[in-house]
Design a protein around this motif. Structure first.
Motif, PDB file in Angstrom:
ATOM      1  N   THR A  12      -8.761  -4.340  -2.370  1.00 56.75           N
ATOM      2  CA  THR A  12      -9.853  -3.442  -1.994  1.00 56.75           C
ATOM      3  C   THR A  12     -10.084  -2.505  -3.172  1.00 56.75           C
ATOM      4  OG1 THR A  12      -8.329  -1.831  -1.001  1.00 56.75           O
ATOM      5  CG2 THR A  12      -9.198  -3.547   0.449  1.00 56.75           C
ATOM      6  N   GLY A  63     -12.309   0.989  -4.883  1.00 55.01           N
ATOM      7  CA  GLY A  63     -13.245   2.101  -4.784  1.00 55.01           C
ATOM      8  C   GLY A  63     -14.518   1.776  -5.554  1.00 55.01           C
ATOM      9  N   GLY A  64     -14.390   1.028  -6.626  1.00 53.33           N
ATOM     10  CA  GLY A  64     -15.527   0.668  -7.470  1.00 53.33           C
ATOM     11  C   GLY A  64     -16.511  -0.234  -6.732  1.00 53.33           C
ATOM     12  N   LEU A  81      -6.629  -1.853  -5.117  1.00 49.82           N
ATOM     13  CA  LEU A  81      -6.622  -1.930  -6.582  1.00 49.82           C
ATOM     14  C   LEU A  81      -6.289  -0.544  -7.152  1.00 49.82           C
ATOM     15  CD1 LEU A  81      -7.291  -4.119  -8.755  1.00 49.82           C
ATOM     16  CD2 LEU A  81      -9.526  -3.004  -8.987  1.00 49.82           C
ATOM     17  N   TYR A  83     -17.462  -5.389 -10.788  1.00 47.79           N
ATOM     18  CA  TYR A  83     -16.528  -6.515 -10.797  1.00 47.79           C
ATOM     19  C   TYR A  83     -17.192  -7.879 -10.646  1.00 47.79           C
ATOM     20  CZ  TYR A  83     -13.259  -2.713  -9.904  1.00 47.79           C
ATOM     21  OH  TYR A  83     -12.537  -1.543  -9.989  1.00 47.79           O
ATOM     22  N   HIS A 104       0.860  -1.187   0.000  1.00 55.17           N
ATOM     23  CA  HIS A 104       0.000   0.000   0.000  1.00 55.17           C
ATOM     24  C   HIS A 104       0.897   1.237   0.000  1.00 55.17           C
ATOM     25  CE1 HIS A 104      -3.059   2.890   0.720  1.00 55.17           C
ATOM     26  NE2 HIS A 104      -3.997   1.994   1.004  1.00 55.17           N
ATOM     27  N   TRP A 118      -5.706   1.288 -10.732  1.00 51.82           N
ATOM     28  CA  TRP A 118      -5.838   1.128 -12.175  1.00 51.82           C
ATOM     29  C   TRP A 118      -5.912  -0.347 -12.556  1.00 51.82           C
ATOM     30  CZ3 TRP A 118      -8.144   4.740 -14.358  1.00 51.82           C
ATOM     31  CH2 TRP A 118      -7.958   6.061 -13.929  1.00 51.82           C
ATOM     32  N   TYR A 119      -6.826  -1.031 -11.857  1.00 55.85           N
ATOM     33  CA  TYR A 119      -7.134  -2.442 -12.155  1.00 55.85           C
ATOM     34  C   TYR A 119      -5.940  -3.367 -11.959  1.00 55.85           C
ATOM     35  CZ  TYR A 119     -11.066   0.015 -14.070  1.00 55.85           C
ATOM     36  OH  TYR A 119     -12.137   0.857 -14.203  1.00 55.85           O
ATOM     37  N   SER A 177      -4.786   4.663   4.962  1.00 52.67           N
ATOM     38  CA  SER A 177      -5.666   3.546   4.582  1.00 52.67           C
ATOM     39  C   SER A 177      -6.795   3.339   5.585  1.00 52.67           C
ATOM     40  CB  SER A 177      -4.835   2.263   4.504  1.00 52.67           C
ATOM     41  OG  SER A 177      -5.674   1.123   4.542  1.00 52.67           O
ATOM     42  N   ARG A 178      -7.971   3.032   5.068  1.00 55.56           N
ATOM     43  CA  ARG A 178      -9.071   2.553   5.920  1.00 55.56           C
ATOM     44  C   ARG A 178      -9.330   1.085   5.627  1.00 55.56           C
ATOM     45  NH1 ARG A 178     -13.908   4.961   4.405  1.00 55.56           N
ATOM     46  NH2 ARG A 178     -14.885   4.440   6.374  1.00 55.56           N
ATOM     47  N   ALA A 179      -9.451   0.771   4.340  1.00 49.67           N
ATOM     48  CA  ALA A 179      -9.875  -0.580   3.960  1.00 49.67           C
ATOM     49  C   ALA A 179      -8.785  -1.621   4.244  1.00 49.67           C
ATOM     50  CB  ALA A 179     -10.256  -0.600   2.493  1.00 49.67           C
ATOM     51  N   ASN A 180      -7.586  -1.361   3.780  1.00 52.06           N
ATOM     52  CA  ASN A 180      -6.525  -2.350   3.998  1.00 52.06           C
ATOM     53  C   ASN A 180      -6.161  -2.454   5.473  1.00 52.06           C
ATOM     54  OD1 ASN A 180      -5.337  -3.584   1.333  1.00 52.06           O
ATOM     55  ND2 ASN A 180      -6.096  -1.537   0.896  1.00 52.06           N
TER      56      ASN A 180
HETATM   57  C1  FMN Z   1      -3.947   5.701  -8.076  1.00 51.82           C
HETATM   58  C2  FMN Z   1      -5.256   5.058  -7.748  1.00 51.82           C
HETATM   59  C3  FMN Z   1      -5.854   4.205  -8.654  1.00 51.82           C
HETATM   60  C4  FMN Z   1      -7.061   3.583  -8.347  1.00 51.82           C
HETATM   61  N1  FMN Z   1      -7.602   2.715  -9.246  1.00 51.82           N
HETATM   62  C5  FMN Z   1      -8.759   2.071  -8.944  1.00 51.82           C
HETATM   63  C6  FMN Z   1      -9.315   1.139  -9.863  1.00 51.82           C
HETATM   64  O1  FMN Z   1      -8.780   0.856 -10.936  1.00 51.82           O
HETATM   65  N2  FMN Z   1     -10.488   0.548  -9.519  1.00 51.82           N
HETATM   66  C7  FMN Z   1     -11.126   0.795  -8.334  1.00 51.82           C
HETATM   67  O2  FMN Z   1     -12.182   0.213  -8.073  1.00 51.82           O
HETATM   68  N3  FMN Z   1     -10.596   1.657  -7.416  1.00 51.82           N
HETATM   69  C8  FMN Z   1      -9.430   2.304  -7.713  1.00 51.82           C
HETATM   70  N4  FMN Z   1      -8.875   3.166  -6.809  1.00 51.82           N
HETATM   71  C9  FMN Z   1      -9.481   3.275  -5.465  1.00 51.82           C
HETATM   72  C10 FMN Z   1      -8.691   2.413  -4.476  1.00 51.82           C
HETATM   73  O3  FMN Z   1      -8.734   1.056  -4.842  1.00 51.82           O
HETATM   74  C11 FMN Z   1      -9.235   2.580  -3.076  1.00 51.82           C
HETATM   75  O4  FMN Z   1      -9.044   3.934  -2.729  1.00 51.82           O
HETATM   76  C12 FMN Z   1      -8.511   1.672  -2.097  1.00 51.82           C
HETATM   77  O5  FMN Z   1      -8.873   0.351  -2.319  1.00 51.82           O
HETATM   78  C13 FMN Z   1      -8.825   2.077  -0.694  1.00 51.82           C
HETATM   79  O6  FMN Z   1      -8.070   1.289   0.217  1.00 51.82           O
HETATM   80  P1  FMN Z   1      -7.413   1.949   1.519  1.00 51.82           P
HETATM   81  O7  FMN Z   1      -8.533   2.523   2.355  1.00 51.82           O
HETATM   82  O8  FMN Z   1      -6.697   0.838   2.174  1.00 51.82           O
HETATM   83  O9  FMN Z   1      -6.493   3.045   1.011  1.00 51.82           O
HETATM   84  C14 FMN Z   1      -7.689   3.821  -7.102  1.00 51.82           C
HETATM   85  C15 FMN Z   1      -7.089   4.709  -6.195  1.00 51.82           C
HETATM   86  C16 FMN Z   1      -5.892   5.324  -6.512  1.00 51.82           C
HETATM   87  C17 FMN Z   1      -5.274   6.258  -5.496  1.00 51.82           C
END
Ligand code: FMN
Length: 185
Positions: A107, A109-110, A66, A115, A9, A68-69, A15-18
Motif C-alpha cells: 500500500t 501514500g503516493g 511501502l 508508480y 506492519h 521509503w520505497y 492501519s487503514r489500508a492494510n
Molecule cells: C516511514 C514511512 C515511510 C513511507 N514511505 C513511503 C514511500 O516511500 N512511498 C509511498 O508512496 N508512501 C510511503 N509512506 C506512506 C505509507 O506507505 C502509507 O502510510 C501506508 O501504505 C498506509 O497503510 P496503512 O493504512 O495500512 O498504515 C511511508 C510512510 C511511513 C510511515
C-alpha cells in the motif's frame, strides 16, 4: 497446504489500508496469516517456526505498507534470518520449496501516477521490488506481478472495499506449488 500471508506492519493498530486488504481476504480457505510485528515484538524471529510455516505453504504472500520505497525492517530481517540459512545450509528445504509462488502486496501514500503509467516518477512497483524479485529467483520461487493499493489517503470505505475484493481475487488466482515438487515437508 496453506497460503502463507506474512503481514509486516510496524503500526498495524493505526492501519487503514492494510487492515482493509486483510479484511478482503480473511475468508479465503487455507489462509494462514502471520502478523510479524505482533508475533515478534522483541524482533526475535523464531527461525524454525518460520521454516515450518514455509513448508506448510503452497503459496507465499508478503503484505506491507511501502516505507521509503521498500519493506518495513522486520520483513527484511525475516529474509536475512529465515532465508539465508535455508539457501546456504538446507538444500532439502530449497528443493521442497522450489517453484513456490511469491506475491508481494503493498500500500502506498503516493498516487498511482508515481508508480504506474507512461512516466512513473518513483519507478514502477515491479522495479522498486527488484531486490525481492532477485531473492525469489535466487531461491527458486515464482515471482508474481505485485499487487498495489495506491493513494491510500484518498480512499473512502468503498475504495477500500474494492481494493480488498481485488486483493482477494489476486490471491485466489495465484498458482499453487505442485505437491509433486515437494521432497520434504
Ligand atoms: C516511514 C514511512 C515511510 C513511507 N514511505 C513511503 C514511500 O516511500 N512511498 C509511498 O508512496 N508512501 C510511503 N509512506 C506512506 C505509507 O506507505 C502509507 O502510510 C501506508 O501504505 C498506509 O497503510 P496503512 O493504512 O495500512 O498504515 C511511508 C510512510 C511511513 C510511515
Amino acid at each position: 497446504m496453506t497460503t502463507a500471508l506474512l503481514l509486516a506492519h510496524p503500526n498495524f493498530a493505526a492501519s487503514r489500508a492494510n487492515r482493509a486488504l486483510l479484511a478482503g481476504v480473511q475468508d479465503l480457505p487455507d489462509l494462514e496469516i502471520a502478523e510479524l510485528y505482533a508475533l515478534y515484538p522483541d524482533r526475535q524471529i523464531d527461525i524454525a517456526a518460520e521454516r515450518e510455516r514455509l513448508l506448510r505453504a503452497d503459496r507465499l504472500v508478503l503484505q506491507f505498507p511501502l516505507y521509503w520505497y521498500s519493506t518495513p525492517p522486520l520483513l527484511k530481517q525475516w529474509f536475512d534470518e529465515v532465508l539465508t540459512p535455508i539457501l546456504y545450509k538446507e538444500p532439502d528445504v530449497v528443493a521442497a520449496l522450489a517453484g513456490l509462488p511469491l506475491l508481494a502486496a503493498t500500500t502506498t501514500g503516493g498516487v498511482a501516477g508515481s508508480y504506474e503509467g507512461d512516466n512513473p516518477s518513483a519507478g514502477t512497483i515491479d522495479e522498486l521490488f527488484a531486490p525481492l524479485r532477485a531473492t525469489a529467483r535466487k531461491i527458486g520461487w515464482q515471482w508474481q506481478k505485485p499487487f498495489a493499493l495506491f493513494d491510500i489517503r484518498n480512499q473512502d470505505d468503498a475504495g477500500f472495499a474494492r481494493a480488498g475484493a481485488a486483493y482477494r481475487a489476486t490471491i485466489a488466482a495465484l498458482p499453487k506449488l505442485e505437491p509433486r515438487l515437494r521432497l520434504a515437508s
